[in-house]
Write an enzyme that holds these catalytic residues in place. Structure first.
Site, mmCIF file in Angstrom:
data_model
loop_
_atom_site.group_PDB
_atom_site.id
_atom_site.type_symbol
_atom_site.label_atom_id
_atom_site.label_comp_id
_atom_site.label_asym_id
_atom_site.label_seq_id
_atom_site.Cartn_x
_atom_site.Cartn_y
_atom_site.Cartn_z
ATOM 1 N N ASN A 77 0.840 -1.211 0.000
ATOM 2 C CA ASN A 77 0.000 0.000 0.000
ATOM 3 C C ASN A 77 0.867 1.250 0.000
ATOM 4 O O ASN A 77 1.951 1.280 0.612
ATOM 5 C CB ASN A 77 -0.992 0.012 1.169
ATOM 6 C CG ASN A 77 -0.365 -0.176 2.519
ATOM 7 O OD1 ASN A 77 0.640 -0.866 2.666
ATOM 8 N ND2 ASN A 77 -0.940 0.447 3.528
ATOM 9 N N GLU A 117 0.520 5.248 0.623
ATOM 10 C CA GLU A 117 -0.354 6.334 1.100
ATOM 11 C C GLU A 117 0.177 7.697 0.693
ATOM 12 O O GLU A 117 1.341 7.846 0.298
ATOM 13 C CB GLU A 117 -0.493 6.229 2.626
ATOM 14 C CG GLU A 117 -1.123 4.895 3.030
ATOM 15 C CD GLU A 117 -1.306 4.732 4.529
ATOM 16 O OE1 GLU A 117 -0.791 5.559 5.315
ATOM 17 O OE2 GLU A 117 -1.969 3.752 4.911
ATOM 18 N N GLU A 160 -3.129 -4.528 -3.010
ATOM 19 C CA GLU A 160 -3.651 -5.431 -4.050
ATOM 20 C C GLU A 160 -3.661 -4.735 -5.404
ATOM 21 O O GLU A 160 -3.279 -5.300 -6.423
ATOM 22 C CB GLU A 160 -5.094 -5.861 -3.721
ATOM 23 C CG GLU A 160 -5.235 -6.674 -2.457
ATOM 24 C CD GLU A 160 -5.530 -5.804 -1.241
ATOM 25 O OE1 GLU A 160 -4.873 -4.764 -1.063
ATOM 26 O OE2 GLU A 160 -6.409 -6.190 -0.455
ATOM 27 N N CYS A 167 -10.311 -5.026 0.837
ATOM 28 C CA CYS A 167 -11.450 -4.095 0.872
ATOM 29 C C CYS A 167 -12.352 -4.327 -0.344
ATOM 30 O O CYS A 167 -11.944 -4.940 -1.344
ATOM 31 C CB CYS A 167 -10.965 -2.655 0.925
ATOM 32 S SG CYS A 167 -10.331 -2.020 -0.642
ATOM 33 N N CYS A 216 -10.979 -3.223 -3.750
ATOM 34 C CA CYS A 216 -10.030 -4.157 -4.377
ATOM 35 C C CYS A 216 -10.754 -5.368 -4.945
ATOM 36 O O CYS A 216 -10.423 -5.861 -6.020
ATOM 37 C CB CYS A 216 -8.950 -4.578 -3.382
ATOM 38 S SG CYS A 216 -7.767 -3.253 -3.080
HETATM 39 N N1 THU Z 1 -5.268 -1.372 2.576
HETATM 40 C C1 THU Z 1 -4.782 -2.188 1.601
HETATM 41 O O1 THU Z 1 -3.653 -1.992 1.116
HETATM 42 N N2 THU Z 1 -5.571 -3.191 1.146
HETATM 43 C C2 THU Z 1 -6.832 -3.447 1.604
HETATM 44 O O2 THU Z 1 -7.511 -4.313 1.066
HETATM 45 C C3 THU Z 1 -7.356 -2.706 2.738
HETATM 46 C C4 THU Z 1 -6.557 -1.539 3.193
HETATM 47 C C5 THU Z 1 -4.457 -0.254 3.024
HETATM 48 C C6 THU Z 1 -4.989 1.081 2.644
HETATM 49 C C7 THU Z 1 -4.360 1.975 3.680
HETATM 50 O O3 THU Z 1 -3.076 2.376 3.219
HETATM 51 C C8 THU Z 1 -4.191 1.091 4.892
HETATM 52 O O4 THU Z 1 -4.336 -0.243 4.430
HETATM 53 C C9 THU Z 1 -5.179 1.344 6.008
HETATM 54 O O5 THU Z 1 -6.463 1.334 5.528
#
Ligand code: THU
Length: 160
Positions: free
Chosen positions: A56, A58, A69, A106, A109
């Site tokens: 991930n 940010e 993902e 999530c 995704c």
């Molecule tokens: N996150 C993911 O990378 N994948 C998911 O399926 C759920 C959440 C990340 C997004 C964000 O950077 C952090 O987790 C907290 O939500």
């Protein structure tokens, strides 16, 4: 046929899934999760055995952040556009921590994985850890997102 399997222990997973989980954990190390402190790693395998990972990423403007993902999926699409994606494993850990924590993909995704499935005309197996620390294996993201939005909705009724 759609299938959802729960494995109580990591060692119950097949070799390939365990390997991908390790790769995903390594990838989580490269997460840019300065805001949530929640580091997610994803590892997918293509039909020829190539592994593509993502973490991930940010941004100070929070909505611009990208899930692990999707980083992996889009990287695979950009680098290996003609190769089918077979399986995707997602794991998470807290920033600075070394043990995995539960994280299920999530809905956004899952929606994106589904469109990959539609485009490649084959399902993508999805593996992740639930709140009980058990490993969930879905044979298709479609099983985890009923009534999702699709191109079909855009085209209108009756069109495929
Ligand atoms: N996150 C993911 O990378 N994948 C998911 O399926 C759920 C959440 C990340 C997004 C964000 O950077 C952090 O987790 C907290 O939500």
């Amino acid at each position: 046929m759609s299938e959802l399997t729960i494995f109580k222990h990591f060692d119950d997973l097949d070799q390939e899934s365990k390997y991908l989980a390790h790769k995903a954990k390594d990838a989580a190390h490269f997460a840019h999760a300065n805001y949530s402190k929640f580091c997610v790693g994803a590892a997918l395998v293509l039909e020829d055995g190539t592994v593509v990972t993502g973490a991930n990423y940010e941004n100070a403007s929070y909505p611009l952040s990208m899930c692990a993902e999707r980083v992996a999926l889009y990287a695979a699409a950009a680098q290996y556009p003609d190769k089918r994606i077979v399986k995707l494993v997602v794991v998470a850990k807290k920033k600075g921590g070394k043990d995995l924590v539960p994280a299920t993909s999530c809905g956004g995704c899952r929606q994106v994985i589904m469109e990959f499935e539609t485009n490649q005309k084959k399902p993508i197996a999805l593996i992740m850890q639930n709140e009980d620390h058990h490993w969930i294996k879905a044979s298709s993201a479609a099983d985890l997102l009923p009534y999702s939005f699709s191109k079909q909705s855009l085209d209108g009724p009756g069109k495929k």
